[in-house]
Design a protein around this motif. Structure first.
Motif, PDB file in Angstrom:
ATOM      1  N   ALA A  59       8.567  -7.292  -9.721  1.00 18.40           N
ATOM      2  CA  ALA A  59       9.180  -7.754 -10.962  1.00 18.40           C
ATOM      3  C   ALA A  59       9.768  -9.146 -10.761  1.00 18.40           C
ATOM      4  O   ALA A  59      10.402  -9.413  -9.734  1.00 18.40           O
ATOM      5  CB  ALA A  59      10.268  -6.783 -11.414  1.00 18.40           C
ATOM      6  N   ILE A  60       9.527 -10.033 -11.732  1.00 23.18           N
ATOM      7  CA  ILE A  60      10.047 -11.393 -11.695  1.00 23.18           C
ATOM      8  C   ILE A  60      10.536 -11.771 -13.083  1.00 23.18           C
ATOM      9  O   ILE A  60      10.358 -11.022 -14.052  1.00 23.18           O
ATOM     10  CB  ILE A  60       8.991 -12.415 -11.208  1.00 23.18           C
ATOM     11  N   ASN A  61      11.134 -12.947 -13.186  1.00 21.29           N
ATOM     12  CA  ASN A  61      11.677 -13.421 -14.458  1.00 21.29           C
ATOM     13  C   ASN A  61      10.697 -14.350 -15.171  1.00 21.29           C
ATOM     14  O   ASN A  61       9.827 -14.955 -14.551  1.00 21.29           O
ATOM     15  CB  ASN A  61      12.983 -14.176 -14.224  1.00 21.29           C
ATOM     16  N   VAL A  62      10.909 -14.491 -16.472  1.00 21.18           N
ATOM     17  CA  VAL A  62      10.147 -15.434 -17.291  1.00 21.18           C
ATOM     18  C   VAL A  62      11.058 -16.587 -17.694  1.00 21.18           C
ATOM     19  O   VAL A  62      12.232 -16.375 -18.014  1.00 21.18           O
ATOM     20  CB  VAL A  62       9.607 -14.757 -18.569  1.00 21.18           C
ATOM     21  N   SER A  63      10.531 -17.805 -17.659  1.00 24.71           N
ATOM     22  CA  SER A  63      11.254 -18.945 -18.210  1.00 24.71           C
ATOM     23  C   SER A  63      10.306 -19.717 -19.126  1.00 24.71           C
ATOM     24  O   SER A  63       9.097 -19.658 -18.973  1.00 24.71           O
ATOM     25  CB  SER A  63      11.776 -19.861 -17.094  1.00 24.71           C
ATOM     26  N   GLY A  64      10.871 -20.423 -20.089  1.00 31.06           N
ATOM     27  CA  GLY A  64      10.039 -21.210 -20.997  1.00 31.06           C
ATOM     28  C   GLY A  64       9.628 -20.434 -22.236  1.00 31.06           C
ATOM     29  O   GLY A  64       9.905 -19.252 -22.385  1.00 31.06           O
ATOM     30  N   ASP A  65       8.929 -21.134 -23.154  1.00 31.46           N
ATOM     31  CA  ASP A  65       8.607 -20.538 -24.454  1.00 31.46           C
ATOM     32  C   ASP A  65       7.121 -20.570 -24.805  1.00 31.46           C
ATOM     33  O   ASP A  65       6.743 -20.211 -25.908  1.00 31.46           O
ATOM     34  CB  ASP A  65       9.385 -21.258 -25.554  1.00 31.46           C
ATOM     35  N   SER A  66       6.258 -20.984 -23.873  1.00 29.84           N
ATOM     36  CA  SER A  66       4.861 -21.171 -24.248  1.00 29.84           C
ATOM     37  C   SER A  66       4.120 -19.866 -24.483  1.00 29.84           C
ATOM     38  O   SER A  66       3.035 -19.861 -25.067  1.00 29.84           O
ATOM     39  CB  SER A  66       4.110 -21.976 -23.174  1.00 29.84           C
ATOM     40  N   MET A  67       4.693 -18.717 -24.035  1.00 22.88           N
ATOM     41  CA  MET A  67       4.035 -17.435 -24.262  1.00 22.88           C
ATOM     42  C   MET A  67       4.700 -16.616 -25.361  1.00 22.88           C
ATOM     43  O   MET A  67       4.397 -15.432 -25.535  1.00 22.88           O
ATOM     44  CB  MET A  67       3.988 -16.633 -22.962  1.00 22.88           C
ATOM     45  N   GLU A  68       5.609 -17.225 -26.105  1.00 25.04           N
ATOM     46  CA  GLU A  68       6.183 -16.526 -27.251  1.00 25.04           C
ATOM     47  C   GLU A  68       5.123 -16.353 -28.331  1.00 25.04           C
ATOM     48  O   GLU A  68       4.261 -17.216 -28.503  1.00 25.04           O
ATOM     49  CB  GLU A  68       7.380 -17.314 -27.791  1.00 25.04           C
ATOM     50  N   PRO A  69       5.105 -15.233 -29.054  1.00 23.24           N
ATOM     51  CA  PRO A  69       6.139 -14.185 -29.054  1.00 23.24           C
ATOM     52  C   PRO A  69       5.919 -13.077 -28.019  1.00 23.24           C
ATOM     53  O   PRO A  69       6.709 -12.140 -27.964  1.00 23.24           O
ATOM     54  CB  PRO A  69       6.010 -13.601 -30.464  1.00 23.24           C
TER      55      PRO A  69
END
Length: 219
Positions: free
Chosen positions: A132-142
């Motif tokens: 498990a890791i974290n997500v940063s940024g918005d390019s894969m929204e929604p």
């Protein structure tokens, strides 16, 4: 996934025994989660779920975090989860859904999960391959949002049928949709249409693993 407001109300039910003869307020929950009251109020207003703080809360009380995040009744949380399953959670590693990002520190903490969520990841036999890791940024929204926790199966690196993968390029670590082109190159696709499709040769991309789940669901 429940809203942060609903999660707060569930926590109040869980810890009510720790506050005899008084009503449990938001300020009490903020203190338990070690979040300032101002930040707590902002998170609640914006429905910003503090995953790291909730992980610590659940670990101290032997509760699987997905019991807290999803629509479980308060009564089901009174007793500790009967059986835990563990995956490694690299809280310092961020896979970017925007610009490249990665932290080289590889310390991890155990992330305890309940059986129903483990089944959604492929079952107990797959856990040794999942991190498990974290997500940063918005390019894969929604599909994915900043601070989501995603589960990556490192044994699933075949991109021939496409899908959402964690990948590494010279620019960093990313979460993207990957499709194989007729010419053998890879389309690196963002779900946020404000971002263009990036085309890369296979030797320019390291496939870390397929994203098989997140707190909130994966398409």
């Amino acid at each position: 996934m429940k809203t942060f407001s609903d999660i707060v109300e569930t926590i109040k039910d869980i810890v009510s025994g720790e506050f005899p003869d008084k009503k449990v307020f938001d300020k009490d929950i903020a203190e338990l989660l070690e979040i300032s009251q101002m930040n707590f109020a902002t998170m609640k207003k914006r429905n910003k779920i503090p995953f790291t703080e909730l992980l610590d809360f659940c670990a101290k009380r032997s509760i699987a975090i997905n019991w807290l995040l999803y629509n479980q009744s308060p009564e089901s949380l009174i007793e500790p989860t009967n059986r835990f399953y563990m995956v490694r959670y690299f809280s310092s590693v961020n896979a970017s859904a925007g610009g490249g990002a990665e932290n080289d520190e590889l310390e991890f903490q155990p992330l305890m999960l309940e059986e129903s969520f483990v089944l959604s990841l492929g079952g107990e036999r797959e856990l040794r391959n999942i991190e498990a890791i974290n997500v940063s940024g918005d390019s894969m929204e929604p599909s994915f949002s900043y601070s989501d926790i995603v589960f990556v199966n490192r044994s699933k690196c075949d991109v021939s049928r496409g899908g959402i993968f964690t990948i590494r390029t010279e620019h960093g670590l990313f979460i993207k949709r990957v499709q194989v082109r007729i010419d053998g190159k890879l389309d690196i696709i963002s779900d946020n249409k404000d971002y263009p499709v990036y085309v890369a040769r296979k030797d320019e991309v390291e496939i870390i693993g397929r994203v098989v789940g997140r707190f909130g669901g994966v398409e």
